[in-house]
Write a protein that holds these residues in place. Structure first.
Motif, PDB file in Angstrom:
ATOM      1  N   GLN A 153       4.730 -11.905   7.806  1.00 37.54           N
ATOM      2  CA  GLN A 153       5.123 -11.023   8.887  1.00 37.54           C
ATOM      3  C   GLN A 153       4.898  -9.562   8.531  1.00 37.54           C
ATOM      4  OE1 GLN A 153       9.165 -11.961   9.902  1.00 37.54           O
ATOM      5  NE2 GLN A 153       8.735 -14.130  10.182  1.00 37.54           N
ATOM      6  N   LEU A 154       4.798  -9.252   7.242  1.00 38.63           N
ATOM      7  CA  LEU A 154       4.689  -7.876   6.798  1.00 38.63           C
ATOM      8  C   LEU A 154       3.269  -7.472   6.467  1.00 38.63           C
ATOM      9  CD1 LEU A 154       5.903  -5.198   5.702  1.00 38.63           C
ATOM     10  CD2 LEU A 154       6.278  -6.389   3.531  1.00 38.63           C
ATOM     11  N   ILE A 155       2.505  -8.378   5.823  1.00 39.02           N
ATOM     12  CA  ILE A 155       1.217  -8.003   5.233  1.00 39.02           C
ATOM     13  C   ILE A 155       0.211  -7.502   6.255  1.00 39.02           C
ATOM     14  CG2 ILE A 155      -0.818  -8.923   4.067  1.00 39.02           C
ATOM     15  CD1 ILE A 155       1.068 -10.626   2.378  1.00 39.02           C
ATOM     16  N   ASN A 156      -0.089  -8.301   7.277  1.00 38.38           N
ATOM     17  CA  ASN A 156      -1.126  -7.897   8.230  1.00 38.38           C
ATOM     18  C   ASN A 156      -0.770  -6.629   9.002  1.00 38.38           C
ATOM     19  OD1 ASN A 156      -3.037  -9.865   7.600  1.00 38.38           O
ATOM     20  ND2 ASN A 156      -2.050 -11.376   8.903  1.00 38.38           N
ATOM     21  N   PRO A 157       0.474  -6.485   9.512  1.00 36.02           N
ATOM     22  CA  PRO A 157       0.821  -5.209  10.159  1.00 36.02           C
ATOM     23  C   PRO A 157       0.703  -4.013   9.219  1.00 36.02           C
ATOM     24  CG  PRO A 157       2.408  -6.880  10.775  1.00 36.02           C
ATOM     25  CD  PRO A 157       1.559  -7.483   9.692  1.00 36.02           C
ATOM     26  N   LEU A 158       1.044  -4.202   7.943  1.00 33.53           N
ATOM     27  CA  LEU A 158       0.948  -3.122   6.967  1.00 33.53           C
ATOM     28  C   LEU A 158      -0.504  -2.712   6.764  1.00 33.53           C
ATOM     29  CD1 LEU A 158       1.956  -1.248   4.722  1.00 33.53           C
ATOM     30  CD2 LEU A 158       1.978  -3.233   3.188  1.00 33.53           C
ATOM     31  N   ILE A 159      -1.382  -3.689   6.559  1.00 31.46           N
ATOM     32  CA  ILE A 159      -2.807  -3.393   6.362  1.00 31.46           C
ATOM     33  C   ILE A 159      -3.392  -2.731   7.603  1.00 31.46           C
ATOM     34  CG2 ILE A 159      -5.085  -4.456   6.080  1.00 31.46           C
ATOM     35  CD1 ILE A 159      -3.729  -6.540   4.260  1.00 31.46           C
ATOM     36  N   ASP A 160      -3.075  -3.271   8.772  1.00 30.69           N
ATOM     37  CA  ASP A 160      -3.607  -2.703  10.019  1.00 30.69           C
ATOM     38  C   ASP A 160      -3.092  -1.281  10.250  1.00 30.69           C
ATOM     39  OD1 ASP A 160      -4.977  -5.032  10.490  1.00 30.69           O
ATOM     40  OD2 ASP A 160      -3.440  -5.898  11.782  1.00 30.69           O
ATOM     41  N   PHE A 161      -1.833  -1.043   9.892  1.00 32.23           N
ATOM     42  CA  PHE A 161      -1.261   0.295  10.034  1.00 32.23           C
ATOM     43  C   PHE A 161      -2.013   1.305   9.167  1.00 32.23           C
ATOM     44  CE2 PHE A 161       1.657   3.529   8.288  1.00 32.23           C
ATOM     45  CZ  PHE A 161       2.011   4.189   9.447  1.00 32.23           C
ATOM     46  N   LEU A 162      -2.280   0.941   7.911  1.00 26.44           N
ATOM     47  CA  LEU A 162      -2.982   1.857   7.002  1.00 26.44           C
ATOM     48  C   LEU A 162      -4.428   2.080   7.439  1.00 26.44           C
ATOM     49  CD1 LEU A 162      -1.576   0.609   3.573  1.00 26.44           C
ATOM     50  CD2 LEU A 162      -0.966   2.695   4.802  1.00 26.44           C
ATOM     51  N   LEU A 163      -5.068   1.035   7.941  1.00 27.50           N
ATOM     52  CA  LEU A 163      -6.432   1.201   8.465  1.00 27.50           C
ATOM     53  C   LEU A 163      -6.454   2.181   9.625  1.00 27.50           C
ATOM     54  CD1 LEU A 163      -7.729  -2.490   8.463  1.00 27.50           C
ATOM     55  CD2 LEU A 163      -8.801  -0.591   7.240  1.00 27.50           C
ATOM     56  N   HIS A 164      -5.523   2.003  10.557  1.00 25.54           N
ATOM     57  CA  HIS A 164      -5.446   2.891  11.720  1.00 25.54           C
ATOM     58  C   HIS A 164      -5.114   4.313  11.297  1.00 25.54           C
ATOM     59  CE1 HIS A 164      -3.560   4.752  15.288  1.00 25.54           C
ATOM     60  NE2 HIS A 164      -4.451   4.054  15.961  1.00 25.54           N
TER      61      HIS A 164
END
Length: 278
Positions: A153-164
């Motif tokens: 639940q944390l990993i993908n939103p975290l990665i996507d947030f940093l990419l954005h």
């Protein structure tokens, strides 16, 4: 299909039937009732994992008092199930009161199916860890499952947030990650190395002009003496939520949307980590 028993309590038959259809895809046993006075009998065997409880029963009653009453009756049991409250009125004071009393989460009608399932599954996992028969290896297995799913639940939103974040900063289009690239970044998250994760993403965005980033675009090696201390998943989640709150200027609705969680779950996590909107 999860080995769990869920009780839905809502005086609107159409509502609990709809909820039963949704949750029956996730759990082996899902029971719906309209009358909360049936709860004591249903909870007698202590085999219920989660009660999804409406806050208001009867025409014209919208104070939430009945829901809080039954929440107390459920939680005063020796081995109570987890409780997720559901209401048509998103009253923040009522949400805070229910969470303080011990509710696992708070869902507002009309609900989002994914958020609803996430809330119930999370409550189910917590209840499973507290069940008296969970000892030894069974507790170890349950805790392992909770760790894995919490990270998902944390990993993908975290990665996507940093990419954005970095794509916006450098005026570049948001790139797509190949499955191998995301897997490589996931490894950094599991290691708890936030500094290297962010540096790798920033470096790849700066050096690559393509809109698709592969695993080879991310440099993830660093000398041991420059490695920052490893973060636990909870420490990482706290840091992530704090950063998103700052980016959204304390706007809880936007923060919850960015994190892909409900506002009630965000309130709960902010209380847990002692985070403020400032």
């Amino acid at each position: 299909m999860r080995n769990g028993k869920i009780i839905i309590v809502d005086d609107n038959e159409a509502v609990w039937k709809a909820l039963r259809i949704i949750l029956s895809r996730e759990f082996q046993t899902v029971v719906g009732i309209s009358d909360p006075t049936l709860l004591p009998a249903l909870l007698r065997e202590e085999d219920v994992d989660v009660v999804l409880l409406d806050m208001n029963f009867g025409t014209g009653k919208q104070t939430g008092g009945e829901g809080l009453f039954w929440l107390d009756r459920i939680l005063e049991r020796k081995h109570p199930p987890a409780v997720v409250l559901i209401t048509a009125f998103g009253d923040i004071n009522l949400a805070v009161a229910s969470l303080k009393k011990g509710a696992s989460d708070f869902i507002v009608k009309p609900w989002d199916n994914e958020n609803l399932i996430q809330a119930v599954v999370s409550a189910w996992r917590k209840r499973r860890l507290k069940r008296p028969e969970n000892t030894g290896e069974s507790v170890k297995n349950e805790r392992s499952e909770v760790s894995v799913n919490s990270s998902d639940q944390l990993i993908n939103p975290l990665i996507d947030f940093l990419l954005h974040k970095h794509a916006t900063h450098y005026g570049k289009p948001l790139p797509r990650l190949t499955p191998e690239a995301r897997k490589k970044l996931n490894t950094l998250v599991w290691q708890g190395n936030m500094q290297m994760l962010e540096q790798s993403i920033e470096r790849a965005l700066l050096l690559k002009e393509d809109t698709t980033l592969t695993a080879d675009d991310f440099y993830t090696e660093t000398p041991p003496d420059t490695m920052e201390p490893t973060l636990t998943l909870e420490e990482m989640e706290k840091q992530f939520i704090r950063e998103v709150l700052q980016e959204k200027n304390g706007n809880l609705t936007l923060t919850a949307q960015q994190l892909d969680i409900s506002r009630q779950t965000l309130y709960n996590k902010m209380r847990k980590y002692e985070l403020s909107q400032e």
